[in-house]
Design an enzyme around this catalytic site. Structure first.
Site: not given
Ligand code: C5P
Length: 300
Positions: A11, A96-97, A99-101, A103, A105-106, A138
């Site tokens: 995200k 990215p680990v 990384g603020g995306m 990961g 949580s995904a 998240d």
């Protein structure tokens, strides 16, 4: 069923407005989430016990013990079902680990969907959403996908239909940033500047741009209250953002708590060119073109 594979997106926060620090250590947010086409894969295989193996880029940075959010997700689901279950999880990382995306949580969301199927639990999405919210702020959005406005600590979601596809470039930095540390730095900066922290509000102009699918209108509305804190902890990101703006991005922002930077492009072609140019400018380790919105955690 002996094996289930789930694909789950990263995200970007197109608006992240951080309210005052709460008594429980979290902040009330307006967090406009947007799921993008950078995917981790979670493969769940029959096993006697719960274990995880992580493959792909920077896999060595992901813990494989109880600190792993996917392990915690499998345990929480088994507990909810009231039985002892085992699973061998294999996570193929592209997000990215640290990384603020989202990961981690995904991977937790992917594990919930995969184990629900592998174990034949047949739990409805609402149950998975509740378990997800306990795992992390998240995680519910990683299940839901699309574009959504998150309130509370980000776990209360209202879906937001968008009028089209947005094209992005994600500039990935070396190393990660701890989310908790970036929030703490945000609090420290606000205290130092004696800022009066307003109650977070969704931006009408941003929501209208998303609804219309209008990238040119969305670009200048991108906003992230964690950005000053991320820049304080990783000064080099200012150059990355500046390079993207100079190269013609419609908008440039730190993704969540960083250090990944997100650039909005006019179309797929511009996103591809921008990715090549950012790497050429030497302002990131790698740059990945992607689009959104995409669906949340789904069995493939
Ligand atoms: O919910 P999650 O475990 O992903 O949050 C990680 C950290 O981020 C929390 O421990 C907290 O420091 C910070 N956080 C916050 N306010 C939020 C969400 C996260 O302060 N709404």
């Amino acid at each position: 069923m002996s094996s289930v594979t789930v694909r789950v997106p990263a995200k970007v926060n197109v608006q992240l407005s951080v309210g005052p620090l709460r008594d429980d250590g979290y902040h009330d947010l307006v967090n406009v989430f947007h799921a993008v086409s950078v995917f981790d894969e979670v493969i769940a295989k029959e096993s006697e016990s719960i274990s995880v193996r992580v493959e792909g880029e920077s896999a060595d940075l992901v813990p494989v013990d109880n600190g792993n959010l996917a392990i915690q997700a499998a345990r929480a689901l088994a507990k909810h079902a009231g039985r002892t279950y085992g699973v061998e999880l294999v996570i193929r990382k592209a997000i990215p680990v640290a990384g603020g995306m989202a990961g981690g949580s995904a991977d937790a969301a992917g594990t919930l969907v995969a184990c629900n199927e592998l174990w034949g639990l047949g739990l409805p999405r609402e149950d998975l959403m509740e378990i997800a919210a306990d795992l992390g702020s998240d995680v519910p959005f990683s299940l839901l996908g699309g574009t959504a406005v998150g309130t509370g600590r980000g776990e209360q979601l209202a879906e937001l239909p968008t009028g089209g596809r947005f094209h992005w470039v994600f500039a990935i930095a070396d190393g990660g940033l701890s989310t908790a540390r970036v929030y703490a730095e945000c609090d420290r900066l606000r205290a130092a500047l004696e800022e009066v922290v307003a109650w977070p509000q969704a931006s009408d102009a941003l929501l209208a741009a998303l609804k219309a699918g209008d990238a040119r209108a969305l670009g200048p509305e991108l906003a992230n209250d964690l950005q000053p804190a991320a820049l304080m902890l990783r000064a080099s990101l200012a150059r990355t953002l500046e390079a993207g703006r100079e190269l013609g991005a419609l908008g440039a922002i730190v993704s969540g708590s960083g250090p990944t930077c997100a650039f909005l492009a006019a179309d797929e072609g511009q996103a591809r060119e921008l990715a090549v140019a950012l790497v050429g400018a030497g302002v990131c380790r790698t740059a990945v073109p992607a689009y959104g919105p995409v669906a949340g955690a789904s069995i493939v």
